[in-house]
Design a protein around this motif. Structure first.
Motif, short mmCIF file in Angstrom:
data_model
loop_
_atom_site.label_atom_id
_atom_site.label_comp_id
_atom_site.label_asym_id
_atom_site.label_seq_id
_atom_site.Cartn_x
_atom_site.Cartn_y
_atom_site.Cartn_z
N MET A 1 0.88 -1.33 -0.16
CA MET A 1 0.04 0.08 0.08
C MET A 1 0.77 1.03 0.01
SD MET A 1 -2.70 1.27 3.01
CE MET A 1 -1.70 0.54 4.32
N LEU A 2 0.52 2.18 -0.72
CA LEU A 2 1.10 3.63 -0.99
C LEU A 2 0.34 4.66 -0.33
CD1 LEU A 2 2.60 3.67 -4.32
CD2 LEU A 2 3.86 2.94 -2.14
N ILE A 3 0.89 5.49 0.70
CA ILE A 3 0.19 6.46 1.42
C ILE A 3 0.79 7.76 0.66
CG2 ILE A 3 -0.57 7.60 3.29
CD1 ILE A 3 -0.09 5.07 4.92
N LEU A 4 0.00 8.39 -0.03
CA LEU A 4 0.27 9.81 -0.84
C LEU A 4 -0.21 10.80 0.13
CD1 LEU A 4 -0.66 7.43 -3.33
CD2 LEU A 4 0.85 9.03 -4.45
N MET A 5 0.94 11.71 0.56
CA MET A 5 0.38 12.79 1.09
C MET A 5 0.08 13.99 0.22
SD MET A 5 0.81 11.93 4.40
CE MET A 5 0.73 13.47 5.48
N LYS A 6 -0.50 14.97 0.76
CA LYS A 6 -0.87 16.11 0.02
C LYS A 6 0.67 16.97 -0.19
CE LYS A 6 -5.71 16.48 1.78
NZ LYS A 6 -6.67 17.24 2.41
N VAL A 7 0.42 17.61 -1.31
CA VAL A 7 1.78 18.48 -1.49
C VAL A 7 1.47 19.68 -0.52
CG1 VAL A 7 2.58 20.10 -3.14
CG2 VAL A 7 1.71 18.18 -3.80
N VAL A 40 3.90 1.08 2.59
CA VAL A 40 3.71 0.38 4.00
C VAL A 40 3.60 -1.18 3.65
CG1 VAL A 40 1.75 0.01 5.49
CG2 VAL A 40 2.44 2.40 4.71
N SER A 41 4.26 -1.97 4.32
CA SER A 41 4.40 -3.42 3.93
C SER A 41 3.87 -4.14 5.18
CB SER A 41 5.89 -3.82 3.78
OG SER A 41 6.11 -5.22 3.77
N GLN A 42 2.89 -4.98 4.90
CA GLN A 42 2.32 -5.97 5.97
C GLN A 42 3.09 -7.30 5.97
OE1 GLN A 42 -1.89 -6.11 5.45
NE2 GLN A 42 -2.10 -4.08 5.88
N ASN A 43 3.80 -7.46 4.99
CA ASN A 43 4.77 -8.81 4.74
C ASN A 43 5.56 -8.93 6.05
OD1 ASN A 43 3.78 -9.13 2.16
ND2 ASN A 43 5.26 -8.22 1.08
N GLY A 44 5.70 -10.14 6.75
CA GLY A 44 6.23 -10.22 7.81
C GLY A 44 5.86 -9.30 9.13
N THR A 45 4.78 -8.86 9.07
CA THR A 45 4.24 -8.22 10.26
C THR A 45 2.88 -8.70 10.58
OG1 THR A 45 3.16 -6.58 9.26
CG2 THR A 45 5.50 -6.08 9.38
N ARG A 46 2.81 -8.43 11.89
CA ARG A 46 1.36 -8.98 12.38
C ARG A 46 0.03 -7.77 12.40
NH1 ARG A 46 1.98 -13.41 17.11
NH2 ARG A 46 3.62 -14.74 15.96
N GLY A 47 0.76 -6.84 11.99
CA GLY A 47 -0.17 -5.36 12.23
C GLY A 47 -0.89 -5.18 11.09
N LYS A 48 -2.18 -4.67 11.14
CA LYS A 48 -3.14 -4.32 10.02
C LYS A 48 -3.49 -2.80 10.62
CE LYS A 48 -4.69 -8.91 8.96
NZ LYS A 48 -5.19 -9.58 7.96
N VAL A 49 -4.02 -2.42 9.46
CA VAL A 49 -4.38 -0.75 9.49
C VAL A 49 -5.85 -0.72 8.39
CG1 VAL A 49 -2.75 0.00 7.86
CG2 VAL A 49 -4.00 1.70 9.71
N ALA A 50 -6.62 -0.20 8.86
CA ALA A 50 -7.99 0.12 8.19
C ALA A 50 -7.87 1.50 7.39
CB ALA A 50 -9.05 0.37 8.84
N GLU A 51 -7.97 1.24 6.04
CA GLU A 51 -7.82 2.40 4.87
C GLU A 51 -8.40 3.57 5.42
OE1 GLU A 51 -8.20 2.03 0.51
OE2 GLU A 51 -7.28 0.21 0.91
N HIS A 65 -2.84 0.91 -4.12
CA HIS A 65 -2.45 -0.38 -3.93
C HIS A 65 -1.38 -0.94 -4.89
CE1 HIS A 65 -5.15 -0.83 -0.54
NE2 HIS A 65 -5.91 -0.37 -1.19
N ILE A 66 -0.42 -1.39 -4.35
CA ILE A 66 0.58 -2.13 -5.37
C ILE A 66 -0.02 -3.50 -5.74
CG2 ILE A 66 2.92 -3.07 -5.32
CD1 ILE A 66 3.89 -1.07 -3.31
N LYS A 67 0.02 -3.50 -6.98
CA LYS A 67 -0.89 -4.96 -7.50
C LYS A 67 0.23 -5.91 -7.99
CE LYS A 67 -5.07 -2.76 -8.29
NZ LYS A 67 -5.54 -1.34 -8.81
N THR A 68 1.50 -5.32 -8.42
CA THR A 68 2.47 -6.05 -9.04
C THR A 68 3.71 -6.12 -8.04
OG1 THR A 68 1.85 -5.11 -11.20
CG2 THR A 68 4.12 -6.22 -10.96
N PRO A 69 4.16 -7.44 -7.80
CA PRO A 69 5.29 -7.57 -6.97
C PRO A 69 6.57 -6.71 -7.30
CG PRO A 69 4.35 -9.75 -7.46
CD PRO A 69 3.56 -8.61 -8.39
#
Length: 82
Positions: A1-7, A40-51, A65-69
C-alpha cells in the motif's frame, strides 16, 4: 500500500502518519519527491490498519495499492537508474 501525502503537508502531519503506521505494527518506507509518499508493507508483520482510518489523518491525499510484486523497483515505476 502506498500512502500519498498532500503537497504542502506539514512535517507534523507526515510524522503523525508515520507514527500511526508504526504503532499499528507495520513496516514503513518514506520517499520524498514532490510530495511525501509512504510505502507500507504488511509482509512479515502482524499489524493491520484500516484504510479509512489512514484517509482520515490530516495531510493524507490518497492511498494506492501495489498490484505487481516489486513494482517500486520496476522500470514502470522508476524510470531512472538508481
Amino acid at each position: 500500500m502506498l500512502i500519498l501525502m498532500k503537497v504542502g503537508a506539514t512535517a507534523q502531519q507526515v510524522d503523525a502518519v508515520a507514527r500511526f503506521i508504526l504503532d499499528a505494527g507495520l513496516k514503513l518506507e518514506k520517499s520524498n519527491g514532490g510530495a511525501v509518499t509512504f510505502s507500507v508493507s504488511q509482509n512479515g508483520t502482524r499489524g493491520k490498519v484500516a484504510e479509512n482510518d489512514v484517509l482520515k489523518l490530516p495531510g493524507v491525499a490518497r492511498i494506492a495499492h501495489i498490484k505487481t510484486p516489486y513494482k517500486l523497483a520496476s522500470r514502470e515505476f522508476q524510470k531512472a537508474d538508481s
